[in-house]
Design a protein around this motif. Structure first.
Motif, PDB file in Angstrom:
ATOM      1  N   TYR A  26       0.842  -1.192   0.000  1.00 21.80           N
ATOM      2  CA  TYR A  26       0.000   0.000   0.000  1.00 21.80           C
ATOM      3  C   TYR A  26       0.882   1.249   0.000  1.00 21.80           C
ATOM      4  O   TYR A  26       2.012   1.225   0.475  1.00 21.80           O
ATOM      5  N   SER A  27       0.331   2.328  -0.549  1.00 24.39           N
ATOM      6  CA  SER A  27       1.065   3.597  -0.560  1.00 24.39           C
ATOM      7  C   SER A  27       0.126   4.739  -0.227  1.00 24.39           C
ATOM      8  O   SER A  27      -1.087   4.662  -0.475  1.00 24.39           O
ATOM      9  N   TRP A  28       0.677   5.777   0.331  1.00 21.43           N
ATOM     10  CA  TRP A  28      -0.101   6.970   0.662  1.00 21.43           C
ATOM     11  C   TRP A  28       0.748   8.192   0.349  1.00 21.43           C
ATOM     12  O   TRP A  28       1.913   8.265   0.724  1.00 21.43           O
ATOM     13  N   ASP A  29       0.151   9.116  -0.387  1.00 22.02           N
ATOM     14  CA  ASP A  29       0.866  10.325  -0.792  1.00 22.02           C
ATOM     15  C   ASP A  29       0.185  11.543  -0.191  1.00 22.02           C
ATOM     16  O   ASP A  29      -1.055  11.612  -0.144  1.00 22.02           O
ATOM     17  N   ALA A  30       0.962  12.495   0.226  1.00 24.32           N
ATOM     18  CA  ALA A  30       0.441  13.765   0.728  1.00 24.32           C
ATOM     19  C   ALA A  30       1.193  14.900   0.047  1.00 24.32           C
ATOM     20  O   ALA A  30       2.413  14.859  -0.085  1.00 24.32           O
ATOM     21  N   ASP A  31       0.432  15.879  -0.428  1.00 23.94           N
ATOM     22  CA  ASP A  31       1.024  17.033  -1.108  1.00 23.94           C
ATOM     23  C   ASP A  31       0.923  18.237  -0.187  1.00 23.94           C
ATOM     24  O   ASP A  31      -0.159  18.767   0.050  1.00 23.94           O
ATOM     25  N   TRP A  32       2.067  18.683   0.357  1.00 27.10           N
ATOM     26  CA  TRP A  32       2.097  19.813   1.268  1.00 27.10           C
ATOM     27  C   TRP A  32       2.618  21.078   0.596  1.00 27.10           C
ATOM     28  O   TRP A  32       2.920  22.063   1.265  1.00 27.10           O
ATOM     29  N   THR A  33       2.739  21.055  -0.727  1.00 31.32           N
ATOM     30  CA  THR A  33       3.222  22.234  -1.433  1.00 31.32           C
ATOM     31  C   THR A  33       2.141  23.302  -1.487  1.00 31.32           C
ATOM     32  O   THR A  33       0.950  23.026  -1.295  1.00 31.32           O
ATOM     33  N   HIS A  34       2.555  24.537  -1.776  1.00 31.07           N
ATOM     34  CA  HIS A  34       1.609  25.644  -1.890  1.00 31.07           C
ATOM     35  C   HIS A  34       0.611  25.371  -3.009  1.00 31.07           C
ATOM     36  O   HIS A  34       0.980  25.055  -4.129  1.00 31.07           O
ATOM     37  N   ALA A  35      -0.693  25.476  -2.663  1.00 30.24           N
ATOM     38  CA  ALA A  35      -1.776  25.257  -3.632  1.00 30.24           C
ATOM     39  C   ALA A  35      -1.728  23.862  -4.245  1.00 30.24           C
ATOM     40  O   ALA A  35      -2.210  23.652  -5.349  1.00 30.24           O
ATOM     41  N   ASN A  36      -1.123  22.898  -3.523  1.00 26.36           N
ATOM     42  CA  ASN A  36      -1.040  21.512  -4.015  1.00 26.36           C
ATOM     43  C   ASN A  36      -0.439  21.444  -5.411  1.00 26.36           C
ATOM     44  O   ASN A  36      -0.987  20.819  -6.324  1.00 26.36           O
ATOM     45  N   ARG A  37       0.719  22.079  -5.567  1.00 27.23           N
ATOM     46  CA  ARG A  37       1.350  22.170  -6.877  1.00 27.23           C
ATOM     47  C   ARG A  37       1.705  20.813  -7.474  1.00 27.23           C
ATOM     48  O   ARG A  37       1.798  20.670  -8.685  1.00 27.23           O
ATOM     49  N   ASN A  38       1.944  19.798  -6.630  1.00 23.23           N
ATOM     50  CA  ASN A  38       2.346  18.495  -7.143  1.00 23.23           C
ATOM     51  C   ASN A  38       1.172  17.541  -7.319  1.00 23.23           C
ATOM     52  O   ASN A  38       1.377  16.347  -7.563  1.00 23.23           O
ATOM     53  N   SER A  39      -0.046  18.031  -7.172  1.00 21.62           N
ATOM     54  CA  SER A  39      -1.242  17.224  -7.383  1.00 21.62           C
ATOM     55  C   SER A  39      -2.032  17.787  -8.555  1.00 21.62           C
ATOM     56  O   SER A  39      -1.947  18.969  -8.876  1.00 21.62           O
ATOM     57  N   LEU A  40      -2.823  16.925  -9.179  1.00 18.77           N
ATOM     58  CA  LEU A  40      -3.627  17.363 -10.313  1.00 18.77           C
ATOM     59  C   LEU A  40      -4.782  18.241  -9.847  1.00 18.77           C
ATOM     60  O   LEU A  40      -5.392  17.993  -8.802  1.00 18.77           O
ATOM     61  N   THR A  41      -5.103  19.236 -10.636  1.00 16.96           N
ATOM     62  CA  THR A  41      -6.283  20.041 -10.373  1.00 16.96           C
ATOM     63  C   THR A  41      -7.522  19.263 -10.788  1.00 16.96           C
ATOM     64  O   THR A  41      -7.459  18.268 -11.500  1.00 16.96           O
ATOM     65  N   ILE A  74       5.006  13.455 -14.561  1.00 14.18           N
ATOM     66  CA  ILE A  74       4.032  12.517 -15.125  1.00 14.18           C
ATOM     67  C   ILE A  74       3.380  11.676 -14.040  1.00 14.18           C
ATOM     68  O   ILE A  74       2.244  11.216 -14.197  1.00 14.18           O
ATOM     69  N   ASP A  75       4.071  11.469 -12.930  1.00 11.95           N
ATOM     70  CA  ASP A  75       3.510  10.660 -11.841  1.00 11.95           C
ATOM     71  C   ASP A  75       2.226  11.260 -11.283  1.00 11.95           C
ATOM     72  O   ASP A  75       1.409  10.534 -10.700  1.00 11.95           O
ATOM     73  N   ARG A  76       2.033  12.554 -11.438  1.00  9.62           N
ATOM     74  CA  ARG A  76       0.763  13.146 -10.997  1.00  9.62           C
ATOM     75  C   ARG A  76      -0.411  12.506 -11.726  1.00  9.62           C
ATOM     76  O   ARG A  76      -1.472  12.268 -11.147  1.00  9.62           O
ATOM     77  N   LEU A 123       6.389  20.253 -19.610  1.00 10.52           N
ATOM     78  CA  LEU A 123       5.584  19.289 -18.869  1.00 10.52           C
ATOM     79  C   LEU A 123       4.821  19.937 -17.718  1.00 10.52           C
ATOM     80  O   LEU A 123       4.484  19.267 -16.742  1.00 10.52           O
ATOM     81  N   SER A 124       4.519  21.216 -17.836  1.00 12.93           N
ATOM     82  CA  SER A 124       3.641  21.833 -16.849  1.00 12.93           C
ATOM     83  C   SER A 124       2.254  21.209 -16.977  1.00 12.93           C
ATOM     84  O   SER A 124       1.869  20.697 -18.044  1.00 12.93           O
ATOM     85  N   GLU A 125       1.496  21.241 -15.897  1.00 16.86           N
ATOM     86  CA  GLU A 125       0.171  20.627 -15.936  1.00 16.86           C
ATOM     87  C   GLU A 125      -0.707  21.272 -16.999  1.00 16.86           C
ATOM     88  O   GLU A 125      -1.469  20.593 -17.688  1.00 16.86           O
ATOM     89  N   GLN A 126      -0.605  22.567 -17.163  1.00 12.46           N
ATOM     90  CA  GLN A 126      -1.418  23.257 -18.163  1.00 12.46           C
ATOM     91  C   GLN A 126      -1.129  22.716 -19.552  1.00 12.46           C
ATOM     92  O   GLN A 126      -2.052  22.429 -20.324  1.00 12.46           O
TER      93      GLN A 126
END
Length: 455
Positions: A26-41, A74-76, A123-126
């Motif tokens: 099992y794995s668990w990820d947490a994004d603590w960056t500003h505005a969740n920059r490392n997670s998908l919108t 890409i892992d996002r 490779l920005s999300e946009q």
């Protein structure tokens, strides 16, 4: 005591082994960056939800730390969807494959979906999500702008042009084209949306008839026009079951909001509609007019069902007199009409029988759609990036192109990717680090030297 120590060691080893087992399963990820920059919108997630088939990213990069940067971005997408794959290709080992795919240099990434591909060098999300939007629809969907009568066009880069809108539509997989019916007297069959944007000269009777035939045959339409003449298109409004109202919308509280003219209408909320259900930003409509349903109901529109799409607050009104900012007032004894004023309407009906009646399936959705806006400025270069105008405009086009899953899907730029400083702030930083801090350090050094000399 000896047994207690042995038991403690056994328990520690057992807990460590259990943690290793659980972490592998099992794995668990947490994004603590500003505005969740490392997670998908949410916008990117909706794009992936509309693409059920496998998505493959092929990165052409040399072995080394650069690959880890690509993998992180890409892992996002891979964390959200199990069928998103990432493959690395060494450019020196596969130069032939790079040439075949049109990859020009190391660092580029090729994304593929259902046989369609795009090459990315950013490779920005946009950028990645826009590429996925382009790949999500099979075949090109054309947004065709009518020209030849002074209309706003996607090639015009002036304040009143639509070049910024065209760029955004292209990023979402909607290709813009222009059409002059006097030169090419036929609307292309693969037209997803025909756009009529504020003509300034009269259309020829034959041109008006071709537009009306396009709509009668099931074509989707965006008609954005301003108060004033219809230049031969009045019958088209009747075909859609709509009528244009006289006057220009006035917003009386313009000074309090920092607007430059009372004829710049502010829309705060939207009626319930698929186009606007995810929109939460206000929009500005300069020198807009008003719309209403035809007085004799649906029969005038050939079965069209029209709903308000954009409506001004109740304190606004339609001004039929002067638009001078210092003199404009609501006059009960004139033809001024009190708000709320409907600026935009969206209409639908069952697509008329065409080739289907002859036993041929056109592959088009069964619902025909049209949007009529009593303002064309809100999509122009000078206003499209103001408030929520761009989001509203793109949502209108996505809905008209029957891409309901893509409505209101626009990934905003990262909020903290650049630092904007006022001129005085830049000068203050320069003086702080170039003048003040060096002098302070020099003063401290001289002071310590002087104190030691006195001892």
């Amino acid at each position: 005591m000896k047994y207690q120590r042995a038991l403690t060691v056994v328990l520690i080893v057992a807990i460590a082994a259990l943690l290793v087992f659980v972490s592998n399963r099992y794995s668990w990820d947490a994004d603590w960056t500003h505005a969740n920059r490392n997670s998908l919108t949410d916008a990117s997630k909706r794009v992936l939800d509309a693409m059920p088939e496998p998505i493959e990213f092929t990165a052409f990069e040399y072995p080394g730390p650069e690959r880890e940067g690509i993998r992180t971005r890409i892992d996002r997408y891979r964390r959200y969807r199990d069928n998103v794959a990432l493959t690395f290709v060494d450019p020196t080992a596969n130069p032939q494959k790079m040439r075949e795919l049109g990859v020009r240099r190391a660092g580029e990434v090729r994304v593929s979906y259902e046989g369609r591909s795009r090459t990315l060098d950013d490779l920005s999300e946009q950028t990645v999500t826009n590429a996925l939007q382009q790949l999500s629809a099979a075949g090109e969907q054309w947004v065709v702008f009518l020209t030849g009568h002074g209309e706003r066009t996607p090639a015009d880069e002036e304040q009143g042009g639509y070049s910024a809108l065209a760029k955004e539509l292209d990023s979402q997989g909607l290709k813009t084209r222009t059409l002059n019916l006097a030169e090419t007297p036929r609307i292309p069959d693969n037209t997803a949306v025909l756009v009529i944007a504020s003509p300034q000269r009269g259309l020829l009777p034959g041109e008006v008839e071709m537009v009306r035939e396009y709509v009668a045959g099931g074509g989707n339409l965006l008609w954005a026009d301003d108060p004033g003449k219809r230049y031969g298109l009045s019958p088209l409004a009747g075909d859609l079951g709509l009528r244009w109202r006289d006057g220009t919308v006035i917003y009386p509280d313009y000074r309090e909001l920092g607007l430059k003219h009372p004829a710049i209408a502010l829309v705060i909320g939207y009626p319930e509609h698929p186009i606007t259900k995810r929109l939460d930003s206000l929009s500005l409509f300069p020198f807009a007019g008003g719309l209403a349903a035809a007085e004799n109901g649906d029969s005038a529109g050939g079965g069209w069902q029209a709903k308000p799409l954009v409506r001004t607050p109740s304190r606004s009104w339609l001004e039929t007199g002067t638009l001078d900012a210092e003199q404009v007032t609501y006059d009960e004894d004139s033809e001024d009409a009190v708000g709320p004023v409907t600026i935009g309407m969206a209409a639908t009906r069952e697509r008329p029988a065409g080739d289907e009646a002859n036993g041929t399936d056109t592959g088009k959705p069964s619902q025909q759609r049209a949007v009529v806006m009593a303002d064309s400025d809100f999509l122009a270069n000078g206003y499209i990036n103001t408030a929520g105008n761009l989001d509203l405009g793109l949502s209108i086009f996505q809905w008209l192109a029957n891409r309901d899953e893509q409505i209101a899907v626009r990934v905003p730029p990262a909020p903290d990717s650049s630092l904007q400083l006022a001129p005085w702030q830049g000068r203050a930083i320069w003086y702080l680090f170039v003048v003040i801090l060096p002098l302070a350090l020099l003063a401290v050094g001289v002071g310590r030297w002087w104190l030691r000399r006195r001892r």
